[in-house]
Design a protein around this motif. Structure first.
Motif, PDB file in Angstrom:
ATOM      1  N   PRO A 104       0.820  -1.214   0.000  1.00 37.72           N
ATOM      2  CA  PRO A 104       0.000   0.000   0.000  1.00 37.72           C
ATOM      3  C   PRO A 104       0.854   1.265   0.000  1.00 37.72           C
ATOM      4  O   PRO A 104       1.804   1.395   0.776  1.00 37.72           O
ATOM      5  N   GLY A 105       0.514   2.191  -0.885  1.00 40.25           N
ATOM      6  CA  GLY A 105       1.354   3.349  -1.124  1.00 40.25           C
ATOM      7  C   GLY A 105       1.469   4.310   0.040  1.00 40.25           C
ATOM      8  O   GLY A 105       2.458   5.053   0.134  1.00 40.25           O
ATOM      9  N   TRP A 106       0.459   4.340   0.928  1.00 39.69           N
ATOM     10  CA  TRP A 106       0.522   5.260   2.050  1.00 39.69           C
ATOM     11  C   TRP A 106       1.243   4.674   3.253  1.00 39.69           C
ATOM     12  O   TRP A 106       1.227   5.243   4.341  1.00 39.69           O
ATOM     13  N   GLY A 107       1.899   3.523   3.071  1.00 43.44           N
ATOM     14  CA  GLY A 107       2.686   2.939   4.145  1.00 43.44           C
ATOM     15  C   GLY A 107       1.848   2.621   5.357  1.00 43.44           C
ATOM     16  O   GLY A 107       0.733   2.117   5.245  1.00 43.44           O
ATOM     17  N   ILE A 108       2.370   2.934   6.539  1.00 43.62           N
ATOM     18  CA  ILE A 108       1.648   2.611   7.766  1.00 43.62           C
ATOM     19  C   ILE A 108       0.734   3.752   8.208  1.00 43.62           C
ATOM     20  O   ILE A 108       0.116   3.670   9.278  1.00 43.62           O
ATOM     21  N   LEU A 109       0.618   4.808   7.403  1.00 42.45           N
ATOM     22  CA  LEU A 109      -0.295   5.893   7.757  1.00 42.45           C
ATOM     23  C   LEU A 109      -1.727   5.405   7.639  1.00 42.45           C
ATOM     24  O   LEU A 109      -2.135   4.911   6.600  1.00 42.45           O
ATOM     25  N   THR A 110      -2.498   5.582   8.690  1.00 46.23           N
ATOM     26  CA  THR A 110      -3.892   5.121   8.692  1.00 46.23           C
ATOM     27  C   THR A 110      -4.884   6.274   8.801  1.00 46.23           C
ATOM     28  O   THR A 110      -6.080   6.061   8.706  1.00 46.23           O
ATOM     29  N   GLY A 111      -4.412   7.497   9.003  1.00 48.98           N
ATOM     30  CA  GLY A 111      -5.302   8.638   9.157  1.00 48.98           C
ATOM     31  C   GLY A 111      -5.911   9.066   7.837  1.00 48.98           C
ATOM     32  O   GLY A 111      -5.433   8.726   6.756  1.00 48.98           O
ATOM     33  N   LEU A 140       7.092   4.393   5.606  1.00 47.95           N
ATOM     34  CA  LEU A 140       7.070   3.535   4.409  1.00 47.95           C
ATOM     35  C   LEU A 140       6.140   4.064   3.312  1.00 47.95           C
ATOM     36  O   LEU A 140       5.613   3.295   2.510  1.00 47.95           O
ATOM     37  N   VAL A 141       5.931   5.369   3.270  1.00 49.27           N
ATOM     38  CA  VAL A 141       5.085   5.978   2.248  1.00 49.27           C
ATOM     39  C   VAL A 141       5.848   6.044   0.934  1.00 49.27           C
ATOM     40  O   VAL A 141       7.037   6.384   0.909  1.00 49.27           O
ATOM     41  N   SER A 142       5.178   5.735  -0.172  1.00 49.66           N
ATOM     42  CA  SER A 142       5.837   5.762  -1.476  1.00 49.66           C
ATOM     43  C   SER A 142       6.109   7.205  -1.904  1.00 49.66           C
ATOM     44  O   SER A 142       5.405   8.143  -1.500  1.00 49.66           O
ATOM     45  N   GLU A 143       7.123   7.389  -2.740  1.00 51.93           N
ATOM     46  CA  GLU A 143       7.451   8.729  -3.221  1.00 51.93           C
ATOM     47  C   GLU A 143       6.288   9.322  -4.016  1.00 51.93           C
ATOM     48  O   GLU A 143       6.005  10.523  -3.938  1.00 51.93           O
ATOM     49  N   GLU A 144       5.591   8.479  -4.783  1.00 57.08           N
ATOM     50  CA  GLU A 144       4.452   8.955  -5.584  1.00 57.08           C
ATOM     51  C   GLU A 144       3.379   9.573  -4.702  1.00 57.08           C
ATOM     52  O   GLU A 144       2.860  10.672  -4.991  1.00 57.08           O
ATOM     53  N   GLY A 387      -5.669   1.348  -8.599  1.00 56.99           N
ATOM     54  CA  GLY A 387      -4.469   2.172  -8.566  1.00 56.99           C
ATOM     55  C   GLY A 387      -4.075   2.678  -9.942  1.00 56.99           C
ATOM     56  O   GLY A 387      -3.669   3.838 -10.106  1.00 56.99           O
ATOM     57  N   GLU A 388      -4.192   1.830 -10.938  1.00 59.71           N
ATOM     58  CA  GLU A 388      -3.904   2.236 -12.314  1.00 59.71           C
ATOM     59  C   GLU A 388      -4.859   3.345 -12.755  1.00 59.71           C
ATOM     60  O   GLU A 388      -4.473   4.283 -13.457  1.00 59.71           O
ATOM     61  N   MET A 389      -6.122   3.241 -12.337  1.00 62.72           N
ATOM     62  CA  MET A 389      -7.116   4.248 -12.706  1.00 62.72           C
ATOM     63  C   MET A 389      -6.804   5.597 -12.073  1.00 62.72           C
ATOM     64  O   MET A 389      -6.822   6.644 -12.740  1.00 62.72           O
ATOM     65  N   THR A 390      -6.531   5.617 -10.767  1.00 63.12           N
ATOM     66  CA  THR A 390      -6.276   6.886 -10.091  1.00 63.12           C
ATOM     67  C   THR A 390      -4.991   7.534 -10.569  1.00 63.12           C
ATOM     68  O   THR A 390      -4.895   8.764 -10.643  1.00 63.12           O
ATOM     69  N   GLU A 391      -4.005   6.736 -10.916  1.00 71.34           N
ATOM     70  CA  GLU A 391      -2.751   7.301 -11.426  1.00 71.34           C
ATOM     71  C   GLU A 391      -2.970   7.941 -12.792  1.00 71.34           C
ATOM     72  O   GLU A 391      -2.425   9.009 -13.087  1.00 71.34           O
ATOM     73  N   TYR A 392      -3.791   7.306 -13.644  1.00 69.36           N
ATOM     74  CA  TYR A 392      -4.099   7.910 -14.941  1.00 69.36           C
ATOM     75  C   TYR A 392      -4.830   9.233 -14.732  1.00 69.36           C
ATOM     76  O   TYR A 392      -4.514  10.244 -15.390  1.00 69.36           O
ATOM     77  N   ALA A 393      -5.803   9.248 -13.810  1.00 70.29           N
ATOM     78  CA  ALA A 393      -6.547  10.480 -13.547  1.00 70.29           C
ATOM     79  C   ALA A 393      -5.609  11.585 -13.084  1.00 70.29           C
ATOM     80  O   ALA A 393      -5.693  12.730 -13.545  1.00 70.29           O
ATOM     81  N   GLY A 415      -7.630  -0.837  -2.603  1.00 66.85           N
ATOM     82  CA  GLY A 415      -6.234  -0.506  -2.836  1.00 66.85           C
ATOM     83  C   GLY A 415      -5.652   0.470  -1.839  1.00 66.85           C
ATOM     84  O   GLY A 415      -4.541   0.969  -2.036  1.00 66.85           O
ATOM     85  N   ASN A 416      -6.375   0.775  -0.748  1.00 69.21           N
ATOM     86  CA  ASN A 416      -5.897   1.725   0.250  1.00 69.21           C
ATOM     87  C   ASN A 416      -5.541   3.057  -0.404  1.00 69.21           C
ATOM     88  O   ASN A 416      -4.512   3.663  -0.111  1.00 69.21           O
ATOM     89  N   LEU A 417      -6.376   3.505  -1.317  1.00 67.03           N
ATOM     90  CA  LEU A 417      -6.082   4.711  -2.086  1.00 67.03           C
ATOM     91  C   LEU A 417      -6.774   5.928  -1.473  1.00 67.03           C
ATOM     92  O   LEU A 417      -7.212   5.892  -0.341  1.00 67.03           O
ATOM     93  N   GLU A 418      -6.862   7.001  -2.242  1.00 68.73           N
ATOM     94  CA  GLU A 418      -7.287   8.281  -1.718  1.00 68.73           C
ATOM     95  C   GLU A 418      -8.351   8.913  -2.594  1.00 68.73           C
ATOM     96  O   GLU A 418      -8.560   8.501  -3.734  1.00 68.73           O
ATOM     97  N   ASN A 419      -9.035   9.902  -2.057  1.00 69.43           N
ATOM     98  CA  ASN A 419      -9.960  10.734  -2.807  1.00 69.43           C
ATOM     99  C   ASN A 419      -9.295  12.097  -2.997  1.00 69.43           C
ATOM    100  O   ASN A 419      -8.800  12.681  -2.031  1.00 69.43           O
ATOM    101  N   VAL A 420      -9.313  12.592  -4.220  1.00 71.57           N
ATOM    102  CA  VAL A 420      -8.603  13.836  -4.513  1.00 71.57           C
ATOM    103  C   VAL A 420      -9.516  14.789  -5.274  1.00 71.57           C
ATOM    104  O   VAL A 420     -10.154  14.398  -6.259  1.00 71.57           O
ATOM    105  N   GLY A 421      -9.568  16.023  -4.800  1.00 70.79           N
ATOM    106  CA  GLY A 421     -10.262  17.069  -5.530  1.00 70.79           C
ATOM    107  C   GLY A 421      -9.275  17.843  -6.380  1.00 70.79           C
ATOM    108  O   GLY A 421      -8.268  18.353  -5.867  1.00 70.79           O
ATOM    109  N   TYR A 422      -9.528  17.916  -7.685  1.00 70.29           N
ATOM    110  CA  TYR A 422      -8.681  18.673  -8.612  1.00 70.29           C
ATOM    111  C   TYR A 422      -9.442  19.914  -9.059  1.00 70.29           C
ATOM    112  O   TYR A 422     -10.668  19.881  -9.219  1.00 70.29           O
TER     113      TYR A 422
END
Length: 501
Positions: A104-111, A140-144, A387-393, A415-422
């Motif tokens: 998971p890209g956000w590592g051990i962050l659970t907030g 352990l958060v990914s650079e992305e 994850g592939e979808m959110t990265e394309y977005a 995928g333990n991903l995020e919601n993002v407002g653009y």
């Protein structure tokens, strides 16, 4: 799975890390556990040990395979407990990552608010490179993911600098929808259901009373209205006349014309009509949402939406022709039946329409949703290409000139991903930023509303108190006197912890 705690009770964070990998698994907890050889656990388990004079230790048994890791006990000091917890979580993350083949890209962050952590690091004087190194090595958060959070924090910095003192935002809840989508676990009701139709008029009457009561409270406390947000549910599930009752009440009791921002969620295409858009326009709202979720008709059918992609486009064009200066469109990555190719077409179509805001959510599978069977959930989580979808977005939207300006995470997201407002530059929603950063008082009215009272910063932290309205519209109606009584708590809090900065 059973989680054993020997020598500590770090349940919240340890369970949170486990759910990053196993989001819908049920856990049992055993505190003050005996030594592992005496416990003799059966089936899947996670055994965690902290013992004086010995390394921290974690043993995982999953699907018949066992593994174990250790880490040094941290030195004694004021951060000893926090550091023990962090090191145990790192061990658990690495064991589960090895066992399941995912990271998971956000590592051990659970907030839910990772951008707030970045802002805190910046406030402490750390450079961008120091923040990157710290989050990668310790959490352990990914650079992305880190760079996404940093970019979001950059955009927010200008918005937060212009924060008005002693201000508040008004949230108004309309807990009804045209029908209930199969992925939804929000507190909302199909407006055609008998339980809703028999209560709408009474609900709106109570809501108008609460709006009047709240306006008097804000005036008595000397608070200044900053933004207005009418959401739900789907406000446009109401008739044009019912919607006007709500907007008229807001305009009657609050200085809506002085608000820097006024948003009304129109939401679903099958609820948007020229008459309702006219009501919204005449109320003075300058922001509106038209939320297709996807431009794939088959996916819309599978999630229970009663409109087509073309109808969503037509609803957007109606809103554009009505003259609204800021329109948001919501999309969800990871919906059942969607594919990376289909999702790319959805994002490309959205960019061609050019709304000022585009929000990309990650599907959150909760037990109250009707989307999958229990077995189907586990298989879908394992195979989804979210994850592939959110990265394309992210890449396409930023190429098109959109910038991430608010970001949050939900439990049980695929995928333990995020919601993002653009947003296009200068068209960001202040309400979304303020509610995510928890820097402004939010006075909420209606069923499911959550008032958030924010006081003056003390020792680097803002004191916060929450007041919850009853979740369901029928509870809200039946216990309305208690709703108003709870509102009075705001006065005692804000009089002693003056709001603003």
């Amino acid at each position: 799975m059973t989680i054993f705690f020997n020598g500590h009770a770090f349940k919240y964070e340890i369970e949170g890390v486990c759910k990053l990998f196993l989001p819908l698994l049920r856990f049992d907890f055993q505190y003050d556990a005996l030594p592992l050889e005496e416990c003799r656990p059966q089936g899947d388990y996670l055994y965690t040990l902290r013992r004086e004079g010995a390394p921290l230790s974690v043993r995982l048994s999953l699907q018949g395979r066992c593994s174990r890791m250790e880490a040094e006990l941290p030195p004694a000091g004021p951060d000893f407990e926090t550091e023990c917890e962090r090191r145990l979580c790192v061990l658990i993350y690495r064991l589960l990552s090895q066992a399941l083949g995912i990271r998971p890209g956000w590592g051990i962050l659970t907030g839910v608010r990772p951008v707030a952590l970045v802002q805190r690091e910046r406030k402490a004087g750390r450079t961008q490179e120091e923040i990157l190194r710290r989050f990668q090595e310790q959490y352990l958060v990914s650079e992305e993911k880190l760079r996404l959070a940093l970019h979001t924090a950059d955009v927010q910095s200008g918005l937060l600098a212009d924060f008005p003192e002693r201000s508040y935002s008004l949230y108004v809840s309309i807990p009804f929808c045209a029908s209930r989508c199969s992925y939804c676990s929000f507190v909302s009701h199909a407006i055609t259901a008998r339980s809703a139709t028999d209560k709408i008029d009474e609900y709106l009457d109570k809501l108008r009373q609460e709006l009047a009561y709240t306006a008097r409270l804000a005036e008595r406390l000397g608070l200044r209205l900053d933004t207005i947000y009418i959401g739900g549910g789907t406000p446009t599930a109401l008739t044009a006349g019912q919607l006007r009752q709500v907007t008229d009440a807001v305009g009657q009791h609050f200085p809506a014309g002085q608000a820097r921002e006024y948003t009304i969620e129109a939401g679903r295409a099958d609820t948007i009509t020229p008459e309702k858009l006219q009501v919204i326009w005449e109320a003075g709202a300058d922001r509106i949402s038209v939320n297709p979720q996807t431009f794939n008709d088959e996916v819309l059918r599978r999630i229970g939406r009663r409109h087509t992609a073309q109808q969503a486009v037509e609803a957007y064009r109606l809103a554009r022709e009505a003259g609204f200066p800021a329109i948001n469109m919501d999309f969800i990555a990871g919906l059942p039946g969607d594919t990376p190719e289909s999702f790319r077409e959805t994002i490309d179509q959205a960019i061609r329409l050019a709304p000022e805001n585009i929000t990309v959510h990650t599907l959150s599978i909760k037990r109250s949703a009707d989307l999958f069977s229990e077995e189907g959930i586990q298989e879908y989580v394992r195979t989804a290409s979210t994850g592939e979808m959110t990265e394309y977005a992210r890449s396409r939207l930023m190429e098109a000139g959109y910038r991430p300006y608010y970001l949050y995470r939900q439990k049980n997201s695929v995928g333990n991903l995020e919601n993002v407002g653009y947003s296009l530059p200068g068209r960001e929603s202040l309400y979304n930023v303020y509610i995510m950063d928890e820097i402004q008082t939010i006075l909420a009215c209606g069923a499911g509303g959550s008032t958030k009272l924010v006081g003056v910063e003390q020792d680097g932290r803002l004191p916060i108190q929450r007041i919850f309205n009853y979740k369901y519209h029928f509870e809200y109606i039946d216990h309305f006197d208690e709703v108003l009584r709870r509102k009075d708590q705001a006065a005692s809090f804000l009089q002693t912890a003056s709001p603003g900065r």
